[in-house]
Design an enzyme around this catalytic site. Structure first.
Site, PDB file in Angstrom:
ATOM      1  N   GLY A  33       0.836  -1.198   0.000  1.00  0.00           N
ATOM      2  CA  GLY A  33       0.000   0.000   0.000  1.00  0.00           C
ATOM      3  C   GLY A  33       0.869   1.245   0.000  1.00  0.00           C
ATOM      4  N   LEU A  34       0.236   2.385  -0.163  1.00  0.00           N
ATOM      5  CA  LEU A  34       0.949   3.657  -0.208  1.00  0.00           C
ATOM      6  C   LEU A  34       1.678   3.946   1.100  1.00  0.00           C
ATOM      7  CD1 LEU A  34      -1.806   5.877  -1.875  1.00  0.00           C
ATOM      8  CD2 LEU A  34       0.328   5.115  -2.957  1.00  0.00           C
ATOM      9  N   GLY A  38      -0.545   2.632   6.655  1.00  0.00           N
ATOM     10  CA  GLY A  38      -0.648   1.848   7.883  1.00  0.00           C
ATOM     11  C   GLY A  38      -0.102   0.441   7.793  1.00  0.00           C
ATOM     12  N   SER A  40       3.003  -0.906   8.126  1.00  0.00           N
ATOM     13  CA  SER A  40       3.893  -1.293   9.225  1.00  0.00           C
ATOM     14  C   SER A  40       3.145  -1.359  10.550  1.00  0.00           C
ATOM     15  CB  SER A  40       5.069  -0.322   9.333  1.00  0.00           C
ATOM     16  OG  SER A  40       5.899  -0.409   8.195  1.00  0.00           O
ATOM     17  N   SER A 123       5.961  -1.751  -2.327  1.00  0.00           N
ATOM     18  CA  SER A 123       5.953  -2.700  -3.455  1.00  0.00           C
ATOM     19  C   SER A 123       4.915  -2.285  -4.494  1.00  0.00           C
ATOM     20  CB  SER A 123       5.707  -4.137  -2.970  1.00  0.00           C
ATOM     21  OG  SER A 123       4.646  -4.243  -2.063  1.00  0.00           O
TER      22      SER A 123
END
Length: 222
Positions: A33-34, A38, A40, A123
């Site tokens: 995700g961007l 959230g 991590s 990714s």
């Protein structure tokens, strides 16, 4: 081109034996995700909950890996310019590709050890994530790769901006920044789609744990 003469050596201890010792199955839970969505945060909550259950898990985090396995050329400067340029990774598309390839190879080794491997990386490219899925499942099982799309709108991620990266990217200080100057290719059919702008990390982590139980990865310890 010279032959490498690299030969695969079988292990005396099988993955199944390691999983029997762990009392759970191995897998990769791939959070994507961007920046600021959230990933991590949720992955760390999942890791803590798995630890409470007695599972053998480990989190590969994007920033941490960039400090060790995949440092930038600048971080390798003490080894000399030629070495740093050859082995350091920036954030251009080909560097991101190699970053994810290396992480995928490490994650696959952890799965072979029967561990639940959590990864938290932007990714951004589907092809790179699909290559990791192929690597992990071709050497293991069909359900060994679990893609988790941590979904928050760009404006929400930018408003959070915990590292101040979006501000720098908007100012032109960070090239190749996903969501601003580089694209993010959202998963088309992830195993899990987490709405991180609407739910707390704890609720989202519970969804991940429920899925791992559903597919039998942690049933033996639940």
């Amino acid at each position: 081109m010279d032959k490498t003469h690299v030969v695969w050596h079988a292990h005396n201890v099988s993955r199944e034996e390691r999983e029997a010792l762990n009392h759970h199955a191995g897998c990769v839970v791939w959070f994507t995700g961007l920046s600021g969505c959230g990933k991590s945060t949720v992955a760390n909550v999942v890791d803590r909950e798995l630890h409470k259950l007695g599972a053998r898990s480990f989190l590969l985090d994007g920033d941490n890996v960039r400090h060790s396995l995949n440092p930038s050329p600048a971080m390798l400067a003490s080894y000399g310019e030629t070495f740093a340029k050859r082995f350091g990774l920036g954030f251009a598309p080909e560097d991101r590709q190699e970053n994810i390839r290396r992480i995928g190879a490490v994650a696959e080794l952890f799965v072979s050890a029967g561990m639940i491997t959590l990864t938290a990386f932007v990714s951004p490219y589907r092809a790179d994530r699909n290559l990791v899925r192929s690597l992990v499942t071709s050497r293991g099982r069909a359900d060994d790769f679990i893609e988790v799309f941590v979904d928050a709108p760009l404006e929400v991620c930018e408003a959070r901006d915990p590292k101040g990266l979006y501000k720098k990217a908007r100012a032109g200080e960070i090239p190749h920044f996903t969501g601003i100057s580089d694209p993010y290719e959202a998963p088309e059919s992830p195993e899990l789609h987490l709405q991180s702008a609407e739910k707390s990390p704890e609720v989202l982590a519970a969804e991940v744990l429920a899925y791992l139980k559903k597919i039998g990865k942690i049933n033996a310890i639940s």
